[in-house]
Design a protein around this motif. Structure first.
Motif, PDB file in Angstrom:
ATOM      1  N   GLY A 134     -28.034  49.071 -23.738  1.00 33.21           N
ATOM      2  CA  GLY A 134     -27.887  50.506 -23.904  1.00 33.21           C
ATOM      3  C   GLY A 134     -28.835  51.317 -23.045  1.00 33.21           C
ATOM      4  O   GLY A 134     -29.086  52.480 -23.330  1.00 33.21           O
TER       5      GLY A 134
ATOM      6  N   SER B  27     -23.823  54.549 -16.649  1.00 34.61           N
ATOM      7  CA  SER B  27     -23.679  55.017 -18.032  1.00 34.61           C
ATOM      8  C   SER B  27     -22.233  55.358 -18.356  1.00 34.61           C
ATOM      9  O   SER B  27     -21.759  55.111 -19.475  1.00 34.61           O
TER      10      SER B  27
ATOM     11  N   LEU C  19     -20.512  53.511 -21.377  1.00 34.78           N
ATOM     12  CA  LEU C  19     -20.107  54.258 -22.578  1.00 34.78           C
ATOM     13  C   LEU C  19     -18.617  54.075 -22.869  1.00 34.78           C
ATOM     14  O   LEU C  19     -18.201  54.063 -24.036  1.00 34.78           O
TER      15      LEU C  19
ATOM     16  N   HIS D 238     -18.376  50.767 -24.725  1.00 35.96           N
ATOM     17  CA  HIS D 238     -18.885  50.857 -26.095  1.00 35.96           C
ATOM     18  C   HIS D 238     -17.990  51.734 -26.965  1.00 35.96           C
ATOM     19  O   HIS D 238     -17.816  51.463 -28.155  1.00 35.96           O
ATOM     20  N   HIS D 239     -17.410  52.796 -26.379  1.00 39.23           N
ATOM     21  CA  HIS D 239     -16.491  53.643 -27.133  1.00 39.23           C
ATOM     22  C   HIS D 239     -15.260  52.836 -27.567  1.00 39.23           C
ATOM     23  O   HIS D 239     -14.750  53.030 -28.693  1.00 39.23           O
TER      24      HIS D 239
ATOM     25  N   VAL E  97     -19.982  54.281 -30.435  1.00 37.14           N
ATOM     26  CA  VAL E  97     -20.636  55.518 -30.008  1.00 37.14           C
ATOM     27  C   VAL E  97     -20.558  56.549 -31.134  1.00 37.14           C
ATOM     28  O   VAL E  97     -19.470  56.873 -31.605  1.00 37.14           O
TER      29      VAL E  97
ATOM     30  N   TRP F  13     -20.619  60.060 -31.655  1.00 32.31           N
ATOM     31  CA  TRP F  13     -20.508  61.279 -30.857  1.00 32.31           C
ATOM     32  C   TRP F  13     -21.178  62.466 -31.529  1.00 32.31           C
ATOM     33  O   TRP F  13     -21.548  63.444 -30.853  1.00 32.31           O
TER      34      TRP F  13
ATOM     35  N   GLY G 130     -24.600  51.703 -28.178  1.00 36.37           N
ATOM     36  CA  GLY G 130     -23.449  52.437 -27.655  1.00 36.37           C
ATOM     37  C   GLY G 130     -23.725  53.921 -27.503  1.00 36.37           C
ATOM     38  O   GLY G 130     -23.360  54.540 -26.488  1.00 36.37           O
ATOM     39  N   THR G 131     -24.406  54.513 -28.483  1.00 30.16           N
ATOM     40  CA  THR G 131     -24.722  55.946 -28.425  1.00 30.16           C
ATOM     41  C   THR G 131     -25.725  56.234 -27.318  1.00 30.16           C
ATOM     42  O   THR G 131     -25.616  57.239 -26.599  1.00 30.16           O
TER      43      THR G 131
ATOM     44  N   ALA H 248     -26.030  54.597 -24.538  1.00 31.33           N
ATOM     45  CA  ALA H 248     -25.298  54.535 -23.276  1.00 31.33           C
ATOM     46  C   ALA H 248     -24.578  55.849 -22.993  1.00 31.33           C
ATOM     47  O   ALA H 248     -24.528  56.317 -21.841  1.00 31.33           O
ATOM     48  N   ALA H 249     -24.025  56.473 -24.042  1.00 35.26           N
ATOM     49  CA  ALA H 249     -23.319  57.743 -23.863  1.00 35.26           C
ATOM     50  C   ALA H 249     -24.281  58.877 -23.507  1.00 35.26           C
ATOM     51  O   ALA H 249     -23.994  59.710 -22.638  1.00 35.26           O
TER      52      ALA H 249
END
Length: 264
Positions: free
Chosen positions: A22, A63, A67, A70-71, A76, A78, A178-179, A181-182
């Motif tokens: 991440g 990224s 993301l 991972h989404h 993620v 959001w 995951g978050t 990475a976003a």
């Protein structure tokens, strides 16, 4: 061509780390680019700045790819991304401007200290308090601002700060990755704009650079990292992440020690 293939190899490793842990990969990209840029004879006063700016720009692509993967795994959050992004944008732009005013030696010392801090966090796996939760809106704005400033100072996508921050607030680990990475995307976007603006028109910078972003390195890293980031994301959902983080912490200690010795 040798340098370009080095950028490609760096991009491959960066993409896997981005998806797996991440992080944007800047904590690996920056010291590698400092070494490569120095070998190419670039202006010593701006080697660190070029490494930071190029790292930020490459994280835009890493990224985004990470993301998306991972989404697809539903990892993620959001709502967290939405709450922390305003502070992230403000802090990252401010940090990029401040970094352009500091010498390469000072930026290296900040980076080395940060590397050791992150390695200690990962190596000793510090556990959060069970009752701790994410802060309210003002707290998220302030946290995002601090993370953004330091992300610009060390050329990272923020994951190495975001992961312990969210973990300490008891967000589940795989959702944290995951978050993180976003959130790396708005950090990289604001940081890239800041490093382009602060270095624009500097005659001491090499050809094929836009501000503090060196385009050949960006191209080599971005092309491959976008392909390998999904591999890392898949591994994150299949491998024991805690053991991998300890291995990565040992790598960070080695990198930080090498950079420290180069300053002495």
């Amino acid at each position: 061509m040798i340098e370009f293939f080095s950028y490609i190899a760096l991009g491959a490793g960066t993409g896997i780390l981005a998806g797996l842990l991440g992080i944007g990969g800047g904590i690996v990209i920056v010291p590698a680019l400092i070494f490569l840029f120095s070998m190419q004879g670039m202006a010593p006063d701006y080697v660190q700045h070029l490494a930071l700016g190029t790292s930020m720009a490459s994280i835009l692509f890493t990224s985004l790819s990470s993301l998306r993967s991972h989404h697809a795994h539903g990892a993620v959050d959001w709502a967290i991304v939405k709450r922390i992004t305003p502070g992230i944008l403000i802090g990252t732009l401010l940090g990029a401007w401040l970094a352009s005013k500091l010498s390469s030696e000072i930026l290296k010392m900040i980076f080395i200290g940060f590397v050791y801090f992150v390695a200690a966090q990962m190596l000793f796996n510090i556990k959060p308090k069970p009752s701790r939760a994410l802060p309210q809106s003002s707290g998220m704005l302030m946290s995002g601002g601090v993370i953004g400033v330091f992300s610009s100072f060390v050329g990272i996508g923020g994951g190495t700060l975001l992961v312990p921050f969210m973990t300490n607030c008891n967000v589940p680990l795989r959702r944290v990755i995951g978050t993180s990475a976003a959130i790396g995307f708005p950090i990289a976007l604001a940081g890239s704009i800041g490093f382009i603006a602060s270095g624009f028109g500097n005659a001491a910078l090499p050809r094929l650079s836009i501000g503090f972003i060196y385009l050949p390195a960006l191209l080599g890293i971005a092309l491959v990292s976008m392909m390998t980031a999904p591999i890392g994301a898949r591994l994150a959902h299949a491998l024991p992440v805690s053991r991998l983080k300890k291995m990565f912490a040992l790598l960070l200690i080695a990198v930080g020690t090498k950079m420290l010795l180069s300053l002495l």
